[in-house]
Motif scaffolding. Structure first.
Motif, PDB file in Angstrom:
ATOM      1  N   VAL A  41       0.832  -1.210   0.000  1.00  0.00           N
ATOM      2  CA  VAL A  41       0.000   0.000   0.000  1.00  0.00           C
ATOM      3  C   VAL A  41       0.863   1.254   0.000  1.00  0.00           C
ATOM      4  O   VAL A  41       0.423   2.308  -0.452  1.00  0.00           O
ATOM      5  N   PHE A  46      -1.121   5.536  -8.157  1.00  0.00           N
ATOM      6  CA  PHE A  46      -2.422   5.718  -8.783  1.00  0.00           C
ATOM      7  C   PHE A  46      -2.458   5.116 -10.183  1.00  0.00           C
ATOM      8  O   PHE A  46      -3.489   4.607 -10.616  1.00  0.00           O
ATOM      9  N   ILE A  49      -3.271   1.521  -9.809  1.00  0.00           N
ATOM     10  CA  ILE A  49      -4.657   1.395  -9.359  1.00  0.00           C
ATOM     11  C   ILE A  49      -5.601   1.680 -10.520  1.00  0.00           C
ATOM     12  O   ILE A  49      -6.530   0.915 -10.786  1.00  0.00           O
ATOM     13  N   ARG A  50      -5.346   2.766 -11.250  1.00  0.00           N
ATOM     14  CA  ARG A  50      -6.236   3.147 -12.354  1.00  0.00           C
ATOM     15  C   ARG A  50      -6.254   2.102 -13.453  1.00  0.00           C
ATOM     16  O   ARG A  50      -7.286   1.837 -14.053  1.00  0.00           O
ATOM     17  N   ALA A  59     -11.192   4.021  -9.332  1.00  0.00           N
ATOM     18  CA  ALA A  59      -9.784   4.122  -8.946  1.00  0.00           C
ATOM     19  C   ALA A  59      -9.625   4.960  -7.678  1.00  0.00           C
ATOM     20  O   ALA A  59      -8.858   4.602  -6.780  1.00  0.00           O
ATOM     21  N   TYR A  60     -10.352   6.067  -7.591  1.00  0.00           N
ATOM     22  CA  TYR A  60     -10.271   6.892  -6.384  1.00  0.00           C
ATOM     23  C   TYR A  60     -10.856   6.159  -5.179  1.00  0.00           C
ATOM     24  O   TYR A  60     -10.329   6.289  -4.058  1.00  0.00           O
ATOM     25  N   ARG A  63      -8.173   3.747  -4.113  1.00  0.00           N
ATOM     26  CA  ARG A  63      -7.092   4.475  -3.443  1.00  0.00           C
ATOM     27  C   ARG A  63      -7.488   4.843  -2.020  1.00  0.00           C
ATOM     28  O   ARG A  63      -6.706   4.677  -1.074  1.00  0.00           O
ATOM     29  N   ASP A  64      -8.720   5.300  -1.832  1.00  0.00           N
ATOM     30  CA  ASP A  64      -9.186   5.656  -0.491  1.00  0.00           C
ATOM     31  C   ASP A  64      -9.231   4.436   0.420  1.00  0.00           C
ATOM     32  O   ASP A  64      -8.864   4.508   1.597  1.00  0.00           O
ATOM     33  N   ASP A  67      -5.763   3.506   1.404  1.00  0.00           N
ATOM     34  CA  ASP A  67      -5.242   4.458   2.378  1.00  0.00           C
ATOM     35  C   ASP A  67      -5.729   4.115   3.779  1.00  0.00           C
ATOM     36  O   ASP A  67      -4.987   4.220   4.752  1.00  0.00           O
TER      37      ASP A  67
END
Length: 81
Positions: A41, A46, A49-50, A59-60, A63-64, A67
Motif C-alpha cells: 500500500v 495511482f 490502481i487506475r 480508482a479513487y 485508493r481511499d 489508504d
C-alpha cells in the motif's frame, strides 16, 4: 444525492452505494504478511490502481480504501519507511 442524513448515495457499475455506510471486517495475518501488505500500500501508485479500475471514480475509491488499510497498519506498528 444527499438525503440530509450524512448519506451520499451513488451508482457505480449498476449498483447503488451509500458512501458513508461503514462496514467493519476483521482479518488475521502474521507479521510477514502485515509487512508485505504495508509495503504494497506504500508503493502502489495511482497509475497501477487506475489500470485495474473500470474508471477514475472506482480508482479513487480503491485508493481511499487502500489508504485506510495503510493507516490501520501504521497504527498497528507496520509503517515501512
Amino acid at each position: 444525492m444527499n438525503d440530509g442524513n450524512d448519506s451520499y448515495l451513488f451508482f457505480h457499475s449498476n449498483r447503488l452505494f451509500d458512501y458513508f455506510l461503514m462496514i467493519t471486517f476483521t482479518t488475521e495475518m502474521n507479521e510477514a504478511l502485515a509487512i508485505a501488505v504495508a509495503q504494497f500500500v506504500k508503493r502502489v501508485g495511482f497509475t497501477e490502481i487506475r489500470s485495474n479500475a473500470v474508471d477514475d471514480f472506482e480508482a479513487y475509491l480503491i485508493r481511499d480504501a487502500l489508504d485506510r488499510v495503510r493507516i490501520w497498519l501504521a497504527n498497528a506498528g507496520f509503517s515501512p519507511r
